[in-house]
Scaffold this motif. Structure first.
Motif, PDB file in Angstrom:
ATOM      1  N   ARG A   1      -2.537 -87.993  20.793  1.00  0.00           N
ATOM      2  CA  ARG A   1      -3.177 -88.920  21.866  1.00  0.00           C
ATOM      3  C   ARG A   1      -4.405 -89.274  21.483  1.00  0.00           C
ATOM      4  O   ARG A   1      -4.875 -90.474  21.637  1.00  0.00           O
ATOM      5  N   ALA A   2      -5.325 -88.293  20.542  1.00  0.00           N
ATOM      6  CA  ALA A   2      -6.655 -88.778  20.313  1.00  0.00           C
ATOM      7  C   ALA A   2      -6.797 -89.709  19.164  1.00  0.00           C
ATOM      8  O   ALA A   2      -7.343 -90.826  19.062  1.00  0.00           O
ATOM      9  N   ALA A   3      -5.494 -89.706  18.266  1.00  0.00           N
ATOM     10  CA  ALA A   3      -5.342 -90.675  17.392  1.00  0.00           C
ATOM     11  C   ALA A   3      -5.018 -92.030  17.837  1.00  0.00           C
ATOM     12  O   ALA A   3      -5.418 -93.187  17.390  1.00  0.00           O
ATOM     13  N   VAL A   4      -4.123 -91.957  18.885  1.00  0.00           N
ATOM     14  CA  VAL A   4      -3.749 -93.465  19.624  1.00  0.00           C
ATOM     15  C   VAL A   4      -4.896 -94.098  20.218  1.00  0.00           C
ATOM     16  O   VAL A   4      -5.177 -95.124  20.105  1.00  0.00           O
ATOM     17  N   SER A   5      -5.767 -93.228  20.697  1.00  0.00           N
ATOM     18  CA  SER A   5      -6.977 -93.853  21.624  1.00  0.00           C
ATOM     19  C   SER A   5      -7.787 -94.345  20.431  1.00  0.00           C
ATOM     20  O   SER A   5      -8.494 -95.098  20.798  1.00  0.00           O
TER      21      SER A   5
ATOM     22  N   GLN B   1       0.605 -97.248  10.917  1.00  0.00           N
ATOM     23  CA  GLN B   1      -0.469 -96.595   9.807  1.00  0.00           C
ATOM     24  C   GLN B   1      -1.419 -96.180  10.002  1.00  0.00           C
ATOM     25  O   GLN B   1      -2.025 -95.056   9.666  1.00  0.00           O
ATOM     26  N   GLY B   2      -2.121 -96.687  11.029  1.00  0.00           N
ATOM     27  CA  GLY B   2      -3.404 -96.422  11.544  1.00  0.00           C
ATOM     28  C   GLY B   2      -3.417 -94.951  12.249  1.00  0.00           C
ATOM     29  O   GLY B   2      -4.292 -94.139  12.096  1.00  0.00           O
TER      30      GLY B   2
ATOM     31  N   GLN C   1      -5.166 -91.614  11.082  1.00  0.00           N
ATOM     32  CA  GLN C   1      -5.905 -90.614  11.928  1.00  0.00           C
ATOM     33  C   GLN C   1      -5.358 -89.242  11.871  1.00  0.00           C
ATOM     34  O   GLN C   1      -6.150 -88.231  12.025  1.00  0.00           O
ATOM     35  N   LEU C   2      -4.143 -89.141  11.943  1.00  0.00           N
ATOM     36  CA  LEU C   2      -3.579 -87.646  12.180  1.00  0.00           C
ATOM     37  C   LEU C   2      -3.590 -87.003  10.788  1.00  0.00           C
ATOM     38  O   LEU C   2      -2.977 -85.716  10.481  1.00  0.00           O
ATOM     39  N   GLY C   3      -3.949 -87.632   9.652  1.00  0.00           N
ATOM     40  CA  GLY C   3      -3.846 -87.074   8.165  1.00  0.00           C
ATOM     41  C   GLY C   3      -2.417 -86.738   7.806  1.00  0.00           C
ATOM     42  O   GLY C   3      -2.034 -85.871   7.008  1.00  0.00           O
ATOM     43  N   VAL C   4      -1.512 -87.803   8.221  1.00  0.00           N
ATOM     44  CA  VAL C   4      -0.125 -87.615   7.786  1.00  0.00           C
ATOM     45  C   VAL C   4       0.202 -89.010   6.778  1.00  0.00           C
ATOM     46  O   VAL C   4      -0.003 -89.741   7.060  1.00  0.00           O
ATOM     47  N   ALA C   5       0.926 -88.287   5.685  1.00  0.00           N
ATOM     48  CA  ALA C   5       1.468 -89.198   4.757  1.00  0.00           C
ATOM     49  C   ALA C   5       3.053 -89.266   5.227  1.00  0.00           C
ATOM     50  O   ALA C   5       3.869 -88.436   5.115  1.00  0.00           O
ATOM     51  N   PRO C   6       3.390 -90.531   5.814  1.00  0.00           N
ATOM     52  CA  PRO C   6       4.774 -90.788   6.449  1.00  0.00           C
ATOM     53  C   PRO C   6       5.792 -90.484   5.604  1.00  0.00           C
ATOM     54  O   PRO C   6       6.778 -89.603   5.889  1.00  0.00           O
TER      55      PRO C   6
END
Length: 216
Positions: free
Chosen positions: A60-64, A191-192, A196-201
């Motif tokens: 939720r923080a990443a989305v915001s 992608q953004g 922000q989550l520090g995830v490599a999809p």
């Protein structure tokens, strides 16, 4: 296609609309689908994300952080940076507009001309019987604050979840297939958000698939 979704996967679609409303968004995007999936941390696919530190709160923080304004196709961080290179600072423009006209001045929808509204009403009357897309989902979901549309990227993710199920030879579409589809997202918002989550999809997809194989 929606009839092929498992009960938990169907609930993800329903909860995505609630997530959009709670964030004050008038669209359902991939970000809301991921938030909805994270409501069920024990479900396949989601469990892998949670095990590696992705939670509903961090998402939720990443989305915001990534999504701005009141439009599912809002400018992303790359767009803002490109405009800044030309001397256009979006944050400064927003500050000045809100200082002059109040908070959220740039987020207010533009009023539709009267003639356009009349044409829109006639179109809606003709199109009511065809308000369902190829997914079997309504183009707009009614809610207490109006209608919430599914963005093209959200619909694409749900279509990709079917392909994920077919590729794994599963009979129904579960949360794991939705998560795998979301990790394939190539739009700027997805992608953004993952950045922000520090995830490599790509790497996360491999880990989800590995967990699914171990559980089989």
């Amino acid at each position: 296609m929606f009839e092929r979704f498992s009960r938990p996967a169907r609930q993800v679609v329903v909860d995505a609309q609630e997530e959009a409303r709670s964030l004050g968004h008038d669209w359902v995007g991939t970000e809301h689908l991921l938030l909805a999936a994270l409501r069920r941390p024990g479900q396949p696919g989601t469990a892998t994300l949670v095990r590696l530190g992705v939670t509903a709160e961090s998402c939720r923080a990443a989305v915001s952080s990534v999504v701005g304004g009141a439009d599912g196709d809002a400018l992303g961080p790359e767009d803002a940076e490109a405009l800044r290179a030309f001397g256009i600072d979006l944050d400064e423009i927003r500050r000045r507009a809100e200082g002059a006209f109040g908070d959220g001045a740039l987020d207010a929808p533009v009023s539709e001309p009267e003639a356009g509204r009349r044409r829109g009403r006639r179109f809606m009357k003709r199109g009511r019987r065809r308000n369902r897309g190829s997914l079997g989902l309504p183009d707009a979901a009614p809610g207490p604050s109006g209608h919430i549309r599914f963005t093209g990227r959200a619909k694409k993710a749900l279509e990709l979840s079917l392909r994920e199920a077919i590729a794994r030879k599963d009979r129904s579409i579960g949360t794991e297939h939705v998560v795998l589809a979301l990790l394939r997202g190539d739009d700027k918002i997805s992608q953004g958000m993952f950045q922000q989550l520090g995830v490599a999809p790509g790497e996360m997809r491999d880990l989800v698939l590995a967990d699914l194989r171990s559980a089989a």
